[in-house]
Design an enzyme around this catalytic site. Structure first.
Site, PDB file in Angstrom:
ATOM      1  N   ARG A   1     -19.246   7.946 -12.789  1.00 36.11           N
ATOM      2  CA  ARG A   1     -18.127   8.099 -13.746  1.00 36.11           C
ATOM      3  C   ARG A   1     -17.136   9.164 -13.237  1.00 36.11           C
ATOM      4  O   ARG A   1     -15.913   8.984 -13.296  1.00 36.11           O
ATOM      5  CB  ARG A   1     -18.706   8.537 -15.095  1.00 36.11           C
ATOM      6  CG  ARG A   1     -17.689   8.917 -16.142  1.00 36.11           C
ATOM      7  CD  ARG A   1     -18.380   9.575 -17.328  1.00 36.11           C
ATOM      8  NE  ARG A   1     -19.045   8.645 -18.220  1.00 36.11           N
ATOM      9  CZ  ARG A   1     -18.429   7.902 -19.148  1.00 36.11           C
ATOM     10  NH1 ARG A   1     -17.136   7.988 -19.300  1.00 36.11           N
ATOM     11  NH2 ARG A   1     -19.102   7.097 -19.923  1.00 36.11           N
TER      12      ARG A   1
ATOM     13  N   LEU B   1     -21.030  17.403 -13.234  1.00 32.11           N
ATOM     14  CA  LEU B   1     -20.145  17.122 -14.376  1.00 32.11           C
ATOM     15  C   LEU B   1     -20.150  15.622 -14.631  1.00 32.11           C
ATOM     16  O   LEU B   1     -19.902  14.862 -13.702  1.00 32.11           O
ATOM     17  CB  LEU B   1     -18.697  17.488 -14.040  1.00 32.11           C
ATOM     18  CG  LEU B   1     -18.260  18.939 -13.956  1.00 32.11           C
ATOM     19  CD1 LEU B   1     -16.798  18.990 -13.509  1.00 32.11           C
ATOM     20  CD2 LEU B   1     -18.402  19.600 -15.325  1.00 32.11           C
ATOM     21  N   HIS B   2     -20.442  15.198 -15.842  1.00 33.73           N
ATOM     22  CA  HIS B   2     -20.316  13.763 -16.128  1.00 33.73           C
ATOM     23  C   HIS B   2     -20.003  13.439 -17.577  1.00 33.73           C
ATOM     24  O   HIS B   2     -19.760  12.294 -17.918  1.00 33.73           O
ATOM     25  CB  HIS B   2     -21.589  13.010 -15.697  1.00 33.73           C
ATOM     26  CG  HIS B   2     -22.720  13.154 -16.680  1.00 33.73           C
ATOM     27  ND1 HIS B   2     -23.471  14.285 -16.770  1.00 33.73           N
ATOM     28  CD2 HIS B   2     -23.203  12.302 -17.621  1.00 33.73           C
ATOM     29  CE1 HIS B   2     -24.376  14.126 -17.733  1.00 33.73           C
ATOM     30  NE2 HIS B   2     -24.239  12.943 -18.257  1.00 33.73           N
ATOM     31  N   ARG B   3     -19.995  14.467 -18.451  1.00 34.16           N
ATOM     32  CA  ARG B   3     -19.728  14.181 -19.872  1.00 34.16           C
ATOM     33  C   ARG B   3     -18.312  13.657 -20.025  1.00 34.16           C
ATOM     34  O   ARG B   3     -17.362  14.229 -19.471  1.00 34.16           O
ATOM     35  CB  ARG B   3     -19.821  15.474 -20.708  1.00 34.16           C
ATOM     36  CG  ARG B   3     -21.193  16.051 -20.868  1.00 34.16           C
ATOM     37  CD  ARG B   3     -21.736  15.838 -22.273  1.00 34.16           C
ATOM     38  NE  ARG B   3     -22.639  14.719 -22.305  1.00 34.16           N
ATOM     39  CZ  ARG B   3     -23.899  14.748 -21.851  1.00 34.16           C
ATOM     40  NH1 ARG B   3     -24.416  15.830 -21.357  1.00 34.16           N
ATOM     41  NH2 ARG B   3     -24.635  13.670 -21.905  1.00 34.16           N
TER      42      ARG B   3
ATOM     43  N   ASP C   1     -22.791  20.175 -17.156  1.00 32.43           N
ATOM     44  CA  ASP C   1     -22.618  19.753 -18.547  1.00 32.43           C
ATOM     45  C   ASP C   1     -23.731  18.790 -18.958  1.00 32.43           C
ATOM     46  O   ASP C   1     -23.644  18.119 -19.972  1.00 32.43           O
ATOM     47  CB  ASP C   1     -21.223  19.135 -18.779  1.00 32.43           C
ATOM     48  CG  ASP C   1     -20.970  17.888 -17.947  1.00 32.43           C
ATOM     49  OD1 ASP C   1     -21.891  17.419 -17.227  1.00 32.43           O
ATOM     50  OD2 ASP C   1     -19.839  17.355 -18.015  1.00 32.43           O
TER      51      ASP C   1
END
Ligand code: UD1
Length: 365
Positions: free
Chosen positions: A243, A208-210, A287
């Site tokens: 992030r 997940l990083h969006r 994502d």
């Protein structure tokens, strides 16, 4: 012909590596072609950059702008200011950019304004979601590119719909898959499964990083709880983007992404280890854009935690299922996963896209 190849962020490295190799191959055959590799420094941590250079066999960048992190305006502006100086100095014939990150658009604008040909690899992909910074980067880069190389038919169709001349558009296949194919053997030799105590098909790989998924406490908590639910069935391996790590810490959500919940959280992994994990997983939950393509090629079920995808061929011909971020839907689709449902790779995802790109550029110069 002198080409400057641009890399900035992690997914760029896999896309540029086969292009660099294809240029070297033509050069070794006596063709008059020269290349310079410029790294903007958008990604700079060793695990987000250096290790990937090594594993992909990329040469050290000829120039590193060392831009680093910042807001979109800061990052894009700094890259533009520094890259323009390089263009004044080197005066290349062509600037080749890949993908949709801030480095892509920044370098494309610089080149175009100096009358240098811009080549966009992975052109035409559209999520139709202007809240994604990448969608803005994609549309703007395509609008000023002289060569538009597409990975799937939807890319070509989108560009035609937007009024781009078909002379500029070349459907060549997918350079990310070129890299995947040429690194599969090395991926198979890694020991990451035993290092993490995993065996084939007994775990789910998640990333997940969006910003839309990880930048608010509410959304990240929702998705963290969801992974915790899935982890009741199979161990989740979660290589965490910087992030995401920063946000898990600042929102106090460490208890969700934890070993006690059967979630193994790791640093961003090297390329070969990551490909090995995709290939042997029961399923991937992500994502990311590129991972939708890699799972499609490898025939691994992929649940994409987004409302849209700019890579529709991964759904129509591949293993990707777009499930949004509603926890009930995620759990329901997870239960329905059928890993025997193997599909074929989309057209021209055959390991030869970079050669087609370079040969096209050579044929029209
Ligand atoms: C960028 C791309 C995104 C791509 C992603 C892949 C844009 C707009 N976004 O997002 O399309 O999917 O890369 O990773 O270009 N950081 C580090 N080390 C690094 C790089 C970043 O610690 O090497 C941290 C910094 O705190 C930074 C944050 O990660 O502020 C986000 O990095 P940034 O490059 O701004 O965006 P990504 O989320 O990586």
């Amino acid at each position: 012909m002198h080409i400057i190849n641009i890399v900035g962020a992690r997914p760029n490295f896999m896309k540029i590596a086969p292009i660099v190799r294809a240029i070297e191959e033509r050069k070794s055959q006596g063709i008059d072609i020269k290349q310079t590799l410029v790294h903007t420094g958008q990604h700079y941590s060793p695990e987000m950059s250096d290790i990937l250079f090594t594993q992909l066999g990329l040469p050290e960048p000829d120039i590193n702008l060392n831009i680093g992190s910042g807001s979109h305006g800061q990052q894009t502006g700094r890259i533009m200011e520094e890259f323009e100086k390089i263009l004044f100095d080197i005066k290349p014939d062509v600037v080749l950019v890949v993908g949709d990150v801030n480095s892509t658009i920044a370098c494309a604008i610089d080149a175009k304004k100096l009358g240098i040909k811009v080549v966009h690899v992975e052109a035409g992909l559209r999520s139709h979601d202007m809240d994604m910074p990448e969608e803005i980067n994609r549309i703007l880069t395509d609008s000023i590119s002289d060569f538009l190389f597409t990975t799937e038919k939807s890319g070509t169709d989108n560009l035609i719909k937007e009024g781009h001349s078909s002379d500029k558009i070349h459907f060549v296949g997918n350079v990310m898959i070129d890299s995947l194919i040429s690194n599969l053997e090395k991926a198979d030799k890694t020991t990451i499964l035993s290092e993490l105590g995993l065996s084939e098909k007994n775990y789910v790989l998640a990333t997940l990083h969006r910003p839309s998924n990880v930048d608010t406490a509410k959304q990240l908590e929702k998705l963290g709880s969801c992974l915790t639910e899935l982890a009741k069935d199979k161990t989740i391996v979660f290589p965490a983007h910087p992030r995401t790590v920063a946000n898990i810490e600042s929102f106090g959500l460490g208890h969700l992404f934890s070993k006690t919940n059967n979630i193994i959280i790791t640093k961003p992994l090297p390329y070969h280890e990551f490909i090995c994990l995709i290939k042997n997983s029961h399923a991937v939950v992500t994502d990311s854009g590129g991972i939708q393509e890699e799972t499609t090629y490898l025939g691994v079920p992929c649940l994409t935690l987004r409302e849209n995808t700019e890579r529709p061929v991964t759904i129509t011909e591949g293993t990707n299922i777009l499930i949004g971020t509603d926890p009930d839907r995620i759990l329901e689709e997870y239960k329905r996963i059928d890993s025997s449902d193997n599909k074929q790779a989309p057209a021209l995802w055959d390991g030869k896209a970079a050669k087609r790109i370079i040969d096209t550029l050579l044929s029209v110069q």
